[in-house]
Write a protein that holds these residues in place. Sequence first.
Motif, mmCIF file in Angstrom:
data_model
loop_
_atom_site.group_PDB
_atom_site.id
_atom_site.type_symbol
_atom_site.label_atom_id
_atom_site.label_comp_id
_atom_site.label_asym_id
_atom_site.label_seq_id
_atom_site.Cartn_x
_atom_site.Cartn_y
_atom_site.Cartn_z
ATOM 1 N N THR A 53 0.850 -1.203 0.000
ATOM 2 C CA THR A 53 0.000 0.000 0.000
ATOM 3 C C THR A 53 0.884 1.252 0.000
ATOM 4 O O THR A 53 0.821 2.069 0.924
ATOM 5 C CB THR A 53 -0.943 0.012 1.216
ATOM 6 O OG1 THR A 53 -0.164 -0.089 2.425
ATOM 7 C CG2 THR A 53 -1.937 -1.142 1.152
ATOM 8 N N PRO A 54 1.698 1.450 -1.019
ATOM 9 C CA PRO A 54 2.648 2.573 -1.007
ATOM 10 C C PRO A 54 1.999 3.943 -0.970
ATOM 11 O O PRO A 54 2.544 4.879 -0.354
ATOM 12 C CB PRO A 54 3.437 2.376 -2.314
ATOM 13 C CG PRO A 54 2.538 1.561 -3.195
ATOM 14 C CD PRO A 54 1.809 0.650 -2.259
ATOM 15 N N ASN A 55 0.838 4.104 -1.606
ATOM 16 C CA ASN A 55 0.191 5.424 -1.634
ATOM 17 C C ASN A 55 -0.400 5.781 -0.276
ATOM 18 O O ASN A 55 -0.268 6.923 0.186
ATOM 19 C CB ASN A 55 -0.898 5.434 -2.707
ATOM 20 C CG ASN A 55 -0.325 5.286 -4.103
ATOM 21 O OD1 ASN A 55 0.439 6.124 -4.561
ATOM 22 N ND2 ASN A 55 -0.657 4.189 -4.779
ATOM 23 N N ILE A 56 -1.041 4.808 0.368
ATOM 24 C CA ILE A 56 -1.584 5.060 1.700
ATOM 25 C C ILE A 56 -0.444 5.249 2.689
ATOM 26 O O ILE A 56 -0.515 6.106 3.591
ATOM 27 C CB ILE A 56 -2.521 3.918 2.143
ATOM 28 C CG1 ILE A 56 -3.646 3.732 1.130
ATOM 29 C CG2 ILE A 56 -3.105 4.207 3.527
ATOM 30 C CD1 ILE A 56 -4.483 2.477 1.355
ATOM 31 N N ASP A 57 0.620 4.470 2.540
ATOM 32 C CA ASP A 57 1.779 4.602 3.423
ATOM 33 C C ASP A 57 2.413 5.987 3.293
ATOM 34 O O ASP A 57 2.849 6.589 4.279
ATOM 35 C CB ASP A 57 2.819 3.528 3.106
ATOM 36 C CG ASP A 57 2.311 2.119 3.386
ATOM 37 O OD1 ASP A 57 1.267 1.989 4.053
ATOM 38 O OD2 ASP A 57 2.944 1.162 2.924
ATOM 39 N N ARG A 58 2.465 6.513 2.068
ATOM 40 C CA ARG A 58 3.000 7.860 1.864
ATOM 41 C C ARG A 58 2.103 8.892 2.548
ATOM 42 O O ARG A 58 2.596 9.843 3.167
ATOM 43 C CB ARG A 58 3.100 8.163 0.371
ATOM 44 C CG ARG A 58 3.611 9.558 0.084
ATOM 45 C CD ARG A 58 3.579 9.884 -1.403
ATOM 46 N NE ARG A 58 3.854 11.289 -1.633
ATOM 47 C CZ ARG A 58 3.671 11.910 -2.780
ATOM 48 N NH1 ARG A 58 3.197 11.236 -3.818
ATOM 49 N NH2 ARG A 58 3.930 13.188 -2.896
ATOM 50 N N LEU A 59 0.800 8.676 2.441
ATOM 51 C CA LEU A 59 -0.147 9.566 3.115
ATOM 52 C C LEU A 59 0.114 9.553 4.620
ATOM 53 O O LEU A 59 0.099 10.604 5.283
ATOM 54 C CB LEU A 59 -1.576 9.097 2.810
ATOM 55 C CG LEU A 59 -2.738 10.018 3.181
ATOM 56 C CD1 LEU A 59 -2.685 11.307 2.379
ATOM 57 C CD2 LEU A 59 -4.064 9.302 2.937
ATOM 58 N N ALA A 60 0.373 8.358 5.164
ATOM 59 C CA ALA A 60 0.650 8.236 6.595
ATOM 60 C C ALA A 60 1.968 8.911 6.958
ATOM 61 O O ALA A 60 2.084 9.574 8.006
ATOM 62 C CB ALA A 60 0.687 6.763 6.997
ATOM 63 N N ALA A 61 2.965 8.766 6.095
ATOM 64 C CA ALA A 61 4.272 9.370 6.373
ATOM 65 C C ALA A 61 4.213 10.892 6.344
ATOM 66 O O ALA A 61 4.964 11.567 7.055
ATOM 67 C CB ALA A 61 5.298 8.866 5.354
ATOM 68 N N GLU A 62 3.300 11.433 5.525
ATOM 69 C CA GLU A 62 3.178 12.883 5.398
ATOM 70 C C GLU A 62 2.111 13.471 6.310
ATOM 71 O O GLU A 62 1.951 14.692 6.359
ATOM 72 C CB GLU A 62 2.858 13.233 3.937
ATOM 73 C CG GLU A 62 3.964 12.855 2.965
ATOM 74 C CD GLU A 62 3.574 13.091 1.514
ATOM 75 O OE1 GLU A 62 2.380 13.394 1.268
ATOM 76 O OE2 GLU A 62 4.448 12.971 0.639
ATOM 77 N N GLY A 63 1.389 12.599 7.004
ATOM 78 C CA GLY A 63 0.308 13.064 7.859
ATOM 79 C C GLY A 63 0.403 12.490 9.257
ATOM 80 O O GLY A 63 1.469 12.037 9.700
ATOM 81 N N LEU A 64 -0.725 12.495 9.947
ATOM 82 C CA LEU A 64 -0.798 11.991 11.314
ATOM 83 C C LEU A 64 -1.534 10.659 11.305
ATOM 84 O O LEU A 64 -2.670 10.568 10.836
ATOM 85 C CB LEU A 64 -1.540 12.999 12.199
ATOM 86 C CG LEU A 64 -1.518 12.759 13.710
ATOM 87 C CD1 LEU A 64 -0.090 12.784 14.244
ATOM 88 C CD2 LEU A 64 -2.359 13.826 14.421
ATOM 89 N N ARG A 65 -0.871 9.613 11.790
ATOM 90 C CA ARG A 65 -1.450 8.265 11.816
ATOM 91 C C ARG A 65 -1.936 7.965 13.228
ATOM 92 O O ARG A 65 -1.159 7.981 14.180
ATOM 93 C CB ARG A 65 -0.422 7.235 11.373
ATOM 94 C CG ARG A 65 -0.926 5.798 11.453
ATOM 95 C CD ARG A 65 0.055 4.837 10.805
ATOM 96 N NE ARG A 65 1.333 4.779 11.487
ATOM 97 C CZ ARG A 65 1.591 3.980 12.527
ATOM 98 N NH1 ARG A 65 0.629 3.212 13.036
ATOM 99 N NH2 ARG A 65 2.790 3.985 13.084
ATOM 100 N N PHE A 66 -3.233 7.684 13.346
ATOM 101 C CA PHE A 66 -3.830 7.408 14.647
ATOM 102 C C PHE A 66 -3.828 5.900 14.924
ATOM 103 O O PHE A 66 -4.224 5.103 14.076
ATOM 104 C CB PHE A 66 -5.259 7.947 14.705
ATOM 105 C CG PHE A 66 -5.335 9.446 14.724
ATOM 106 C CD1 PHE A 66 -5.343 10.136 15.935
ATOM 107 C CD2 PHE A 66 -5.364 10.166 13.552
ATOM 108 C CE1 PHE A 66 -5.389 11.525 15.956
ATOM 109 C CE2 PHE A 66 -5.406 11.545 13.554
ATOM 110 C CZ PHE A 66 -5.422 12.228 14.759
ATOM 111 N N THR A 67 -3.398 5.542 16.125
ATOM 112 C CA THR A 67 -3.393 4.135 16.528
ATOM 113 C C THR A 67 -4.671 3.744 17.256
ATOM 114 O O THR A 67 -4.928 2.557 17.456
ATOM 115 C CB THR A 67 -2.197 3.833 17.438
ATOM 116 O OG1 THR A 67 -2.314 4.593 18.659
ATOM 117 C CG2 THR A 67 -0.887 4.188 16.746
ATOM 118 N N ASP A 68 -5.454 4.743 17.676
ATOM 119 C CA ASP A 68 -6.696 4.478 18.420
ATOM 120 C C ASP A 68 -7.848 5.244 17.775
ATOM 121 O O ASP A 68 -8.659 5.884 18.446
ATOM 122 C CB ASP A 68 -6.526 4.896 19.880
ATOM 123 C CG ASP A 68 -7.418 4.100 20.836
ATOM 124 O OD1 ASP A 68 -8.249 3.313 20.349
ATOM 125 O OD2 ASP A 68 -7.279 4.271 22.064
#
Length: 516
Positions: A53-68
């Motif tokens: 999922t490289p595109n979603i992963d890039r979105l996560a790397a450039e944004g805030l990823r919530f674990t909860d």
Amino acid sequence: MKLDRIKQGLLMVSGALLLGTSQAAEQPNVVIIYGDDVGYGDVGAYGSRLIPTPNIDRLAAEGLRFTDGHSSAATCSPSRYSMLTGVHAFRDGVSILGPTAGLSVSTLDLTLPKLFRQAGYRTGIVGKWHLGLGENEGSLDWNGAVKPGPLEVGFDSSFLLPITNDRVPCVYVKNHYVVNLNPNDPLVVSRSLKEIRKVKGSTQYPDGRSNPEAMNVLKTEFRHNDTVIHGIGRNGYMAGGKSALWDDETMGDVLVEKAQAFLWEKSDKPFFLFFSTHDIHTPRMPAKRFCGTTTLSARGDAMVQFDWATGQIMKTLADMGVADDTIVIFSSDNGPVYQDAYVDGSKHRDEIGEVDRGHDASGIWRNGKYSIYEGGTRVPLIIRWPGRIQPGVSDALVNQIDFIASFASLLKIDLAEGVARDSRNTLDAFLGKSEQGLPFMIEEAMRDGRALRIGDWKFIAAKQTKAGAFIPAELYDLNCDPGELNNLMDEYPEKAAAMAKRLKELMEGKGVRYAE
């Protein structure tokens, strides 16, 4: 009951009229990319090793990823209802809706698109709706104006799968009309095969129950073997509309094209787009170019297609020159499910319950779609806003039901009392300015499943099954036991009693926002 709903709606309208917008409000574009049955562990950034999922992963790397981060419910219609209205679905009796359901969202209530439209945005939805269409159950004439629907609850434009891809009718609806419908082949939708067989002058399709050989593209185990369209059994019955039938394999491409067309539409207004894809819901029929891209059968391949769609939306925003001025939210309506009705090779566990594919779509969390355990609502949630949201990871407890109140805060709009009554302002958590998140949260699942989260503690209310069996209450400490395997009811009876009392109060109260 209906009269009470009308009275409530009138109160919502009168309250909404009191809302005010400040001239100082920021107005970034907003795009919600919403997956269907995408689990916490289906994304590389959340631990997936077997689905690229490289595109979603890039979105996560450039944004805030919530674990909860959570959907409000463990099933589709309720979580979508809550996100768009700011009200828990159980309060208004909204559950998974069938093919003939009327519109579940009151046209008088404030909704997320109405909020944006009031702030001067143009609003659009592309993809799955599944919140009902028409005035009442079974009242809709699909050959005329298909309304009320998204346009009546705040969207300026819509291009829909009216229900979902496993239910009839298998047609697209643009704004108020079925796309490519031939008036000489009228479209009829019913819960009754007997009634469908009475229809004259419309195309008749095979019934999967009496003609299982017609399901020659994708077999079904149960439930979804009513009308057979393109060799795939669907839930519910339809006749007619042959010229309007969608193509399952091109659906991903079609929805991306319609979303891009909305984004490129010329306007001096900011935009709000709800891009509600069908991936990775069953029946999974990804485009041929994605088939075989994983070792996880159609489910994994459909997730690769969803990642591609996410990348196409992000590329479009960049090509338009508005990527830095746009908040992009990526999430899912509920947790994962594997071989759900359709035999597509995605069966996850072998006969003795062992994981047999090296991929757990819920990650470390228990169960998935339909379930009151954590895997039912804990889903990927990523928010990107360059220059305003610092990239990173947040453990704050957040919920999609709070989008209305949070965006109202961003747009400097005051919500009147009674409006979006379960939605709370968690803007600082969404923007990464605070790790606090929600002090408590209700979780909802099938068959009256209800739970309360307070910090890492989770209380699951007792309930009675349809068959009359009693399922006792449960208490878990998710910090020590993310798999919800060690029930602590006996060890902490006072905490369990206090949380049971609090959950009951919240469910019976006038709204969570007024209970803090």
